[in-house]
Design a protein around this motif. Sequence first.
Motif, PDB file in Angstrom:
ATOM      1  N   LEU A   1       9.539  22.934 -15.983  1.00  0.00           N
ATOM      2  CA  LEU A   1       9.978  22.993 -17.372  1.00  0.00           C
ATOM      3  C   LEU A   1      10.257  24.413 -17.853  1.00  0.00           C
ATOM      4  N   GLY A   2       9.788  25.400 -17.077  1.00  0.00           N
ATOM      5  CA  GLY A   2       9.978  26.787 -17.492  1.00  0.00           C
ATOM      6  C   GLY A   2       9.175  27.130 -18.728  1.00  0.00           C
ATOM      7  N   GLN A   3       8.006  26.497 -18.872  1.00  0.00           N
ATOM      8  CA  GLN A   3       7.158  26.695 -20.044  1.00  0.00           C
ATOM      9  C   GLN A   3       5.725  26.960 -19.600  1.00  0.00           C
ATOM     10  N   SER A   4       4.999  27.738 -20.403  1.00  0.00           N
ATOM     11  CA  SER A   4       3.571  27.919 -20.183  1.00  0.00           C
ATOM     12  C   SER A   4       2.833  26.759 -20.835  1.00  0.00           C
ATOM     13  N   ILE A   5       1.936  26.126 -20.092  1.00  0.00           N
ATOM     14  CA  ILE A   5       1.249  24.921 -20.562  1.00  0.00           C
ATOM     15  C   ILE A   5      -0.239  25.210 -20.742  1.00  0.00           C
TER      16      ILE A   5
ATOM     17  N   ASP B   1       0.807  -1.227   0.000  1.00  0.00           N
ATOM     18  CA  ASP B   1       0.000   0.000   0.000  1.00  0.00           C
ATOM     19  C   ASP B   1       0.839   1.276   0.000  1.00  0.00           C
ATOM     20  N   GLN B   2       2.109   1.177  -0.330  1.00  0.00           N
ATOM     21  CA  GLN B   2       2.968   2.362  -0.390  1.00  0.00           C
ATOM     22  C   GLN B   2       2.758   3.098  -1.708  1.00  0.00           C
ATOM     23  N   ILE B   3       2.541   4.399  -1.637  1.00  0.00           N
ATOM     24  CA  ILE B   3       2.349   5.191  -2.858  1.00  0.00           C
ATOM     25  C   ILE B   3       3.637   5.176  -3.670  1.00  0.00           C
ATOM     26  N   GLY B   4       3.501   4.866  -4.959  1.00  0.00           N
ATOM     27  CA  GLY B   4       4.665   4.662  -5.799  1.00  0.00           C
ATOM     28  C   GLY B   4       5.142   5.871  -6.576  1.00  0.00           C
ATOM     29  N   VAL B   5       4.530   7.032  -6.373  1.00  0.00           N
ATOM     30  CA  VAL B   5       4.967   8.253  -7.056  1.00  0.00           C
ATOM     31  C   VAL B   5       5.272   9.337  -6.033  1.00  0.00           C
ATOM     32  N   GLY B   6       6.201  10.194  -6.389  1.00  0.00           N
ATOM     33  CA  GLY B   6       6.584  11.268  -5.469  1.00  0.00           C
ATOM     34  C   GLY B   6       5.622  12.441  -5.478  1.00  0.00           C
ATOM     35  N   HIS B   7       4.979  12.679  -6.621  1.00  0.00           N
ATOM     36  CA  HIS B   7       4.052  13.799  -6.758  1.00  0.00           C
ATOM     37  C   HIS B   7       2.726  13.254  -7.305  1.00  0.00           C
ATOM     38  N   LEU B   8       1.716  13.205  -6.449  1.00  0.00           N
ATOM     39  CA  LEU B   8       0.409  12.676  -6.831  1.00  0.00           C
ATOM     40  C   LEU B   8      -0.617  13.802  -6.767  1.00  0.00           C
ATOM     41  N   PHE B   9      -1.181  14.159  -7.918  1.00  0.00           N
ATOM     42  CA  PHE B   9      -2.140  15.252  -8.009  1.00  0.00           C
ATOM     43  C   PHE B   9      -3.529  14.697  -8.295  1.00  0.00           C
ATOM     44  N   ARG B  10      -4.524  15.281  -7.658  1.00  0.00           N
ATOM     45  CA  ARG B  10      -5.893  14.896  -7.967  1.00  0.00           C
ATOM     46  C   ARG B  10      -6.297  15.466  -9.321  1.00  0.00           C
ATOM     47  N   TYR B  11      -7.005  14.656 -10.089  1.00  0.00           N
ATOM     48  CA  TYR B  11      -7.557  15.091 -11.374  1.00  0.00           C
ATOM     49  C   TYR B  11      -8.408  16.347 -11.187  1.00  0.00           C
ATOM     50  N   GLU B  12      -9.124  16.394 -10.081  1.00  0.00           N
ATOM     51  CA  GLU B  12     -10.009  17.526  -9.804  1.00  0.00           C
ATOM     52  C   GLU B  12      -9.232  18.813  -9.546  1.00  0.00           C
ATOM     53  N   ALA B  13      -7.929  18.698  -9.349  1.00  0.00           N
ATOM     54  CA  ALA B  13      -7.065  19.870  -9.160  1.00  0.00           C
ATOM     55  C   ALA B  13      -5.918  19.815 -10.172  1.00  0.00           C
ATOM     56  N   ILE B  14      -6.270  19.493 -11.415  1.00  0.00           N
ATOM     57  CA  ILE B  14      -5.250  19.317 -12.447  1.00  0.00           C
ATOM     58  C   ILE B  14      -4.440  20.595 -12.673  1.00  0.00           C
ATOM     59  N   ASP B  15      -5.025  21.740 -12.306  1.00  0.00           N
ATOM     60  CA  ASP B  15      -4.295  22.999 -12.450  1.00  0.00           C
ATOM     61  C   ASP B  15      -3.013  23.001 -11.621  1.00  0.00           C
ATOM     62  N   LYS B  16      -3.007  22.275 -10.497  1.00  0.00           N
ATOM     63  CA  LYS B  16      -1.792  22.195  -9.671  1.00  0.00           C
ATOM     64  C   LYS B  16      -0.720  21.367 -10.371  1.00  0.00           C
ATOM     65  N   ALA B  17      -1.143  20.322 -11.080  1.00  0.00           N
ATOM     66  CA  ALA B  17      -0.184  19.542 -11.858  1.00  0.00           C
ATOM     67  C   ALA B  17       0.392  20.391 -12.988  1.00  0.00           C
ATOM     68  N   VAL B  18      -0.462  21.174 -13.633  1.00  0.00           N
ATOM     69  CA  VAL B  18       0.004  22.058 -14.698  1.00  0.00           C
ATOM     70  C   VAL B  18       1.006  23.071 -14.146  1.00  0.00           C
ATOM     71  N   ALA B  19       0.684  23.667 -13.005  1.00  0.00           N
ATOM     72  CA  ALA B  19       1.591  24.640 -12.386  1.00  0.00           C
ATOM     73  C   ALA B  19       2.930  23.995 -12.030  1.00  0.00           C
ATOM     74  N   PHE B  20       2.889  22.752 -11.555  1.00  0.00           N
ATOM     75  CA  PHE B  20       4.111  22.021 -11.221  1.00  0.00           C
ATOM     76  C   PHE B  20       5.002  21.883 -12.446  1.00  0.00           C
ATOM     77  N   PHE B  21       4.414  21.459 -13.566  1.00  0.00           N
ATOM     78  CA  PHE B  21       5.207  21.274 -14.776  1.00  0.00           C
ATOM     79  C   PHE B  21       5.650  22.602 -15.375  1.00  0.00           C
ATOM     80  N   GLU B  22       4.818  23.612 -15.266  1.00  0.00           N
ATOM     81  CA  GLU B  22       5.238  24.933 -15.765  1.00  0.00           C
ATOM     82  C   GLU B  22       6.483  25.408 -15.029  1.00  0.00           C
ATOM     83  N   GLU B  23       6.502  25.198 -13.729  1.00  0.00           N
ATOM     84  CA  GLU B  23       7.669  25.628 -12.938  1.00  0.00           C
ATOM     85  C   GLU B  23       8.899  24.791 -13.266  1.00  0.00           C
TER      86      GLU B  23
END
Length: 199
Positions: free
Chosen positions: A156-160, A132-154
């Motif tokens: 990668l240094g790109q606007s997504i 039952d150990q979570i296998g990823v370091g960064h787990l984002f809820r689909y319902e807050a996908i904007d946080k995942a986008v912000a993570f990758f923007e930071e």
Amino acid sequence: MLVFWDERLVLFSVPKTGSTALEGALAPYAALVIRNPPQLKHAPCYRYRRFLRPYFKQAGGVDEMETVALVRHPIAWLSSWYRYRYREELIGHPNSTRNVTFDDFVIEYCKGKPAPFANVGSQARFLTIDGDQIGVGHLFRYEAIDKAVAFFEERLGQSITLNKRNVSPALDTPLSADVEAKLRDKCDGEFAIWEAGQS
């Protein structure tokens, strides 16, 4: 699955979590884009750790890549699968949900060996290792996908900008209280993994 080699990032492709849209926006910046076969595109955490992580370590001498994934609320995730398999082109196919209610679909999903139409896998099994150990370091809820986008923007240094892809057909999928209670009882790990996601 996307691999960002210089940034030491891996994005998992969890089915029905918006990963196709995210991958579409991020693919131009990835060093490796795995689209086919589906077994590789949708490689779960345990398979990544067994096969891909050692290979990446050997290729670049990196002890650990950071891993990222999206997780969707279990009821919404099942609704998306149900609606996806309700499509006209699947009528007559064993995977079709055209002749079952959403309640019946969820009841079947709760079985140990569900019928083909409800055999859609498990987000919990996809995203966990060693029980039952979570296998990823960064787990984002689909319902807050904007946080995942912000993570990758930071990182990668790109606007997504996300564009909708692989969207299930619109369809009401009410779930009765007793069936929801059964789902929460039988599949508590699905809710636990969603609760662990960043909201």
